[in-house]
Design a protein around this motif. Sequence first.
Motif, mmCIF file in Angstrom:
data_model
loop_
_atom_site.group_PDB
_atom_site.id
_atom_site.type_symbol
_atom_site.label_atom_id
_atom_site.label_comp_id
_atom_site.label_asym_id
_atom_site.label_seq_id
_atom_site.Cartn_x
_atom_site.Cartn_y
_atom_site.Cartn_z
ATOM 1 N N VAL A 21 0.827 -1.219 0.000
ATOM 2 C CA VAL A 21 0.000 0.000 0.000
ATOM 3 C C VAL A 21 0.859 1.266 0.000
ATOM 4 C CG1 VAL A 21 -1.713 1.331 1.280
ATOM 5 C CG2 VAL A 21 -2.018 -1.122 1.002
ATOM 6 N N PRO A 22 1.781 1.449 0.973
ATOM 7 C CA PRO A 22 2.611 2.670 0.905
ATOM 8 C C PRO A 22 3.551 2.680 -0.290
ATOM 9 C CG PRO A 22 3.344 1.232 2.695
ATOM 10 C CD PRO A 22 2.060 0.672 2.195
ATOM 11 N N ALA A 23 3.971 1.498 -0.760
ATOM 12 C CA ALA A 23 4.852 1.453 -1.925
ATOM 13 C C ALA A 23 4.114 1.951 -3.168
ATOM 14 C CB ALA A 23 5.365 0.032 -2.151
ATOM 15 N N MET A 24 2.859 1.554 -3.328
ATOM 16 C CA MET A 24 2.077 2.026 -4.473
ATOM 17 C C MET A 24 1.867 3.531 -4.406
ATOM 18 S SD MET A 24 -0.809 -0.889 -5.293
ATOM 19 C CE MET A 24 -1.395 -1.045 -3.613
ATOM 20 N N ALA A 207 -6.419 -6.146 5.932
ATOM 21 C CA ALA A 207 -6.528 -4.781 5.421
ATOM 22 C C ALA A 207 -6.805 -3.793 6.545
ATOM 23 C CB ALA A 207 -7.626 -4.705 4.365
ATOM 24 N N LEU A 208 -7.634 -4.189 7.506
ATOM 25 C CA LEU A 208 -7.911 -3.314 8.653
ATOM 26 C C LEU A 208 -6.642 -3.060 9.458
ATOM 27 C CD1 LEU A 208 -11.320 -4.800 9.881
ATOM 28 C CD2 LEU A 208 -10.966 -2.590 8.767
ATOM 29 N N LEU A 209 -5.863 -4.107 9.667
ATOM 30 C CA LEU A 209 -4.610 -3.949 10.414
ATOM 31 C C LEU A 209 -3.632 -3.035 9.684
ATOM 32 C CD1 LEU A 209 -4.015 -7.632 11.616
ATOM 33 C CD2 LEU A 209 -4.653 -5.667 13.038
ATOM 34 N N VAL A 210 -3.542 -3.215 8.370
ATOM 35 C CA VAL A 210 -2.623 -2.389 7.576
ATOM 36 C C VAL A 210 -3.068 -0.931 7.598
ATOM 37 C CG1 VAL A 210 -1.799 -1.925 5.237
ATOM 38 C CG2 VAL A 210 -1.844 -4.268 6.111
ATOM 39 N N TRP A 215 -2.035 4.596 9.733
ATOM 40 C CA TRP A 215 -2.379 5.810 10.485
ATOM 41 C C TRP A 215 -1.422 6.029 11.649
ATOM 42 C CZ3 TRP A 215 -5.969 9.835 10.690
ATOM 43 C CH2 TRP A 215 -6.857 9.911 9.616
ATOM 44 N N ALA A 216 -1.149 4.949 12.392
ATOM 45 C CA ALA A 216 -0.237 5.067 13.538
ATOM 46 C C ALA A 216 1.170 5.420 13.080
ATOM 47 C CB ALA A 216 -0.223 3.746 14.319
ATOM 48 N N GLY A 217 1.604 4.819 11.971
ATOM 49 C CA GLY A 217 2.941 5.109 11.454
ATOM 50 C C GLY A 217 3.093 6.554 11.029
ATOM 51 N N LEU A 218 2.044 7.115 10.446
ATOM 52 C CA LEU A 218 2.095 8.522 10.037
ATOM 53 C C LEU A 218 2.231 9.443 11.247
ATOM 54 C CD1 LEU A 218 -0.530 8.721 7.152
ATOM 55 C CD2 LEU A 218 1.945 8.989 6.972
ATOM 56 N N PHE A 255 -5.024 4.980 3.209
ATOM 57 C CA PHE A 255 -5.242 4.074 4.341
ATOM 58 C C PHE A 255 -6.722 3.978 4.698
ATOM 59 C CE2 PHE A 255 -0.655 5.080 5.455
ATOM 60 C CZ PHE A 255 -0.200 3.826 5.082
ATOM 61 N N ASN A 256 -7.456 5.057 4.497
ATOM 62 C CA ASN A 256 -8.903 5.004 4.712
ATOM 63 C C ASN A 256 -9.566 4.047 3.725
ATOM 64 O OD1 ASN A 256 -8.932 6.788 6.860
ATOM 65 N ND2 ASN A 256 -9.370 8.577 5.608
ATOM 66 N N LEU A 257 -9.114 4.094 2.473
ATOM 67 C CA LEU A 257 -9.638 3.159 1.476
ATOM 68 C C LEU A 257 -9.288 1.718 1.840
ATOM 69 C CD1 LEU A 257 -8.869 5.093 -1.849
ATOM 70 C CD2 LEU A 257 -11.110 4.645 -0.851
#
Length: 283
Positions: A21-24, A207-210, A215-218, A255-257
């Motif tokens: 997800v963050p890579a994309m 997906a929920l965990l990711v 969000w926490a990582g940001l 991340f919301n998506l």
Amino acid sequence: MRLVATMLLWLVTTLLLAVAVPAMWAQRNVVSEDGYAAFSASAAEDPQLQSAMAAELASQIISFAADNGYTLDREMVRRGTVAYTGSAGFPGQFGQANRIAHRWMFTDSVQREAGTDRWFIDIAPMLNDPSIGALLGEIDLDVPQTLTVPITVPETTGLHPGRLRQVSTWGPWITVGTTILTGVFALLTLAASRSRGKALAALGVSALLVGAAGWAGLEVARGYVNDALNRTTGDIRVIADVVVGHAEDSLHRWFNLTLAAGAALVVFGVLVALLGGLRRRDA
């Protein structure tokens, strides 16, 4: 044994999704030069950035004129730059001007062009805009093809030209690879599971965990980003802060998506599991 294999496949899928997800997002908005230009253009629609850029352009125009033996009225120049940064054409030109900053990080071409290790943004395309050019044309000042403004210096940031060249080389491969592997391991998880419904719900939980971890990582990363931003000053600091905030908002949307997709998959998986249970009971 089958349960252990399913759990292992699910864990690998979750980890791959956390990378994919963050890579994309990074490949689309940062690593790609065109993507970064478009991203910068969308950030330039922010009024706070427009105001700071107007002030920076006014300072650069006055300094450029002074270097050529002219004295300009600051208020007149500022009115002109405010009108320009508020125009419909400014975001696109800001995006194009940011290409030199992108090349600075992802290639070494800017080092050869500028002959320095400092990080620059090229404002010449903006000064050559007709609305700005009218100000300079009145005093017969020609803007050069490249007029760079320093953003940060390597002594305090550790950045240097071409620092992310390997990212531009391997980033697309990593993005495509992790995306494909995520899909493959998700399918393997479904194939290994005794219950397709439970497996779908489990993938939704992934997906929920990711999404939640993103969000926490940001939130954690924001402190480090602020430290880096504090090494810039004045209007450039404001501009950088707006761009970073725009990046955070964009990542939050991704991340919301991811969270929304995870929730939908959990609900779908539960429904599939319930329907499967009813069919087995009727049989």
